[in-house]
Enzyme design. Structure first.
Site, PDB file in Angstrom:
ATOM      1  N   HIS A  31       0.858  -1.188   0.000  1.00 25.51           N
ATOM      2  CA  HIS A  31       0.000   0.000   0.000  1.00 25.51           C
ATOM      3  C   HIS A  31       0.892   1.235   0.000  1.00 25.51           C
ATOM      4  O   HIS A  31       1.128   1.848   1.044  1.00 25.51           O
ATOM      5  CB  HIS A  31      -0.907  -0.019   1.240  1.00 25.51           C
ATOM      6  CG  HIS A  31      -1.977   1.025   1.217  1.00 25.51           C
ATOM      7  ND1 HIS A  31      -3.238   0.800   1.740  1.00 25.51           N
ATOM      8  CD2 HIS A  31      -1.997   2.298   0.755  1.00 25.51           C
ATOM      9  CE1 HIS A  31      -3.969   1.892   1.603  1.00 25.51           C
ATOM     10  NE2 HIS A  31      -3.227   2.816   1.007  1.00 25.51           N
TER      11      HIS A  31
ATOM     12  N   GLU B  48      -2.613  -1.632  -3.152  1.00 26.09           N
ATOM     13  CA  GLU B  48      -3.700  -0.841  -2.582  1.00 26.09           C
ATOM     14  C   GLU B  48      -3.345   0.642  -2.623  1.00 26.09           C
ATOM     15  O   GLU B  48      -2.168   1.004  -2.555  1.00 26.09           O
ATOM     16  CB  GLU B  48      -3.934  -1.222  -1.121  1.00 26.09           C
ATOM     17  CG  GLU B  48      -4.278  -2.668  -0.884  1.00 26.09           C
ATOM     18  CD  GLU B  48      -4.443  -2.978   0.589  1.00 26.09           C
ATOM     19  OE1 GLU B  48      -5.061  -4.021   0.886  1.00 26.09           O
ATOM     20  OE2 GLU B  48      -3.962  -2.199   1.441  1.00 26.09           O
TER      21      GLU B  48
ATOM     22  N   HIS C  37      -8.043  -5.785   7.379  1.00 20.23           N
ATOM     23  CA  HIS C  37      -7.808  -4.768   8.398  1.00 20.23           C
ATOM     24  C   HIS C  37      -8.080  -5.342   9.785  1.00 20.23           C
ATOM     25  O   HIS C  37      -9.206  -5.657  10.137  1.00 20.23           O
ATOM     26  CB  HIS C  37      -8.635  -3.498   8.206  1.00 20.23           C
ATOM     27  CG  HIS C  37      -8.001  -2.298   8.862  1.00 20.23           C
ATOM     28  ND1 HIS C  37      -7.140  -1.443   8.207  1.00 20.23           N
ATOM     29  CD2 HIS C  37      -8.058  -1.834  10.127  1.00 20.23           C
ATOM     30  CE1 HIS C  37      -6.719  -0.500   9.036  1.00 20.23           C
ATOM     31  NE2 HIS C  37      -7.260  -0.722  10.215  1.00 20.23           N
TER      32      HIS C  37
END
Length: 240
Positions: free
Chosen positions: A43, A70, A190
């Protein structure tokens, strides 16, 4: 089967804290795949405070499983992803100063923008996923964007599970069932961990991929990376 994708951002954070190239993020990505991980997630953020854009490029020839990038689709991110052509891009509505992802898209509000971005990625042969809160109207909205998958934002589930409230999984079950009915693929991520992943997997139908970084790296400090990956794989592959 639910695939395990290892988010290696924290390895880049550790490297950057000292300077130099230890630990090496490319070698770590190669190792987690060798240990059985079925994907690698990164990410990159605009300030490159952990994963750098060059890391994303360097990883491309070394990730032979699923490569998932991401991020918020600002122009620099869009250009990066299209130049690399990973397996999947996951769109996350990060604020520039966000420490970590903290909300899913308001897909109703940003529908036209997401349609345009997703169309561009798909024209380049990149599978798309949208980071979403477990809200039914957002799942319906995701279908209208043309995305291939959604990624359920699981912080609320993890928090409730940690409090002993197993009812916290219910919105995820409902959203997954709707996504299946709409023909959307389902990812999740997450705050998933060794403590809560098995219950989530057992109860939420159709999850194709989980992306786990912070917890997996922290658990590996005590138990070892190879061992922890095997523990996740066993929990993900256990029959309900």
């Amino acid at each position: 089967m639910t695939k395990l994708s290892v988010n290696i951002n924290k390895i880049a954070t550790l490297r950057n804290s000292r300077g130099g190239d230890v630990p090496n993020v490319v070698q770590f990505a190669k190792d987690v795949q060798r240990f059985g991980a079925e994907g690698v997630t990164i990410h990159p953020r605009p300030d490159e405070r952990h994963i750098r854009y060059q890391d994303a490029r360097d990883l491309k020839p070394e990730v032979y499983t699923e490569y998932n990038i991401e991020g918020n689709p600002i122009k620099s991110f869009l250009d990066l992803v299209i130049s690399i052509k990973p397996t999947q891009v996951t769109l996350v509505p990060d604020a520039v100063d966000a420490i970590t992802s903290n909300a899913g898209w308001d897909i109703i509000k940003h529908k036209d923008f997401l349609i345009d971005v997703i169309q561009e990625f798909k024209q380049n042969g990149i599978r798309t996923s949208i980071f979403v809160d477990p809200v039914l109207k957002q799942i319906e909205g995701a279908k209208a964007t043309g995305t291939d998958r959604i990624e359920l934002y699981t912080e609320a589930y993890a928090h409730q599970y940690g409090l002993g409230n197993t009812e916290g999984v219910k919105p995820y079950v409902e959203c997954a069932e709707l996504a299946i009915d709409l023909g959307l693929g389902i990812n999740a991520g997450h705050d998933l961990s060794l403590d809560n992943i098995a219950f989530f997997k057992k109860n939420v139908p159709g999850v194709q991929e989980v992306s786990i970084g912070h917890a997996l790296i922290a658990e590996s400090l005590y138990l070892g990376v190879e061992n922890v990956i095997q523990m996740y794989l066993n929990k993900l592959k256990a029959k309900s």
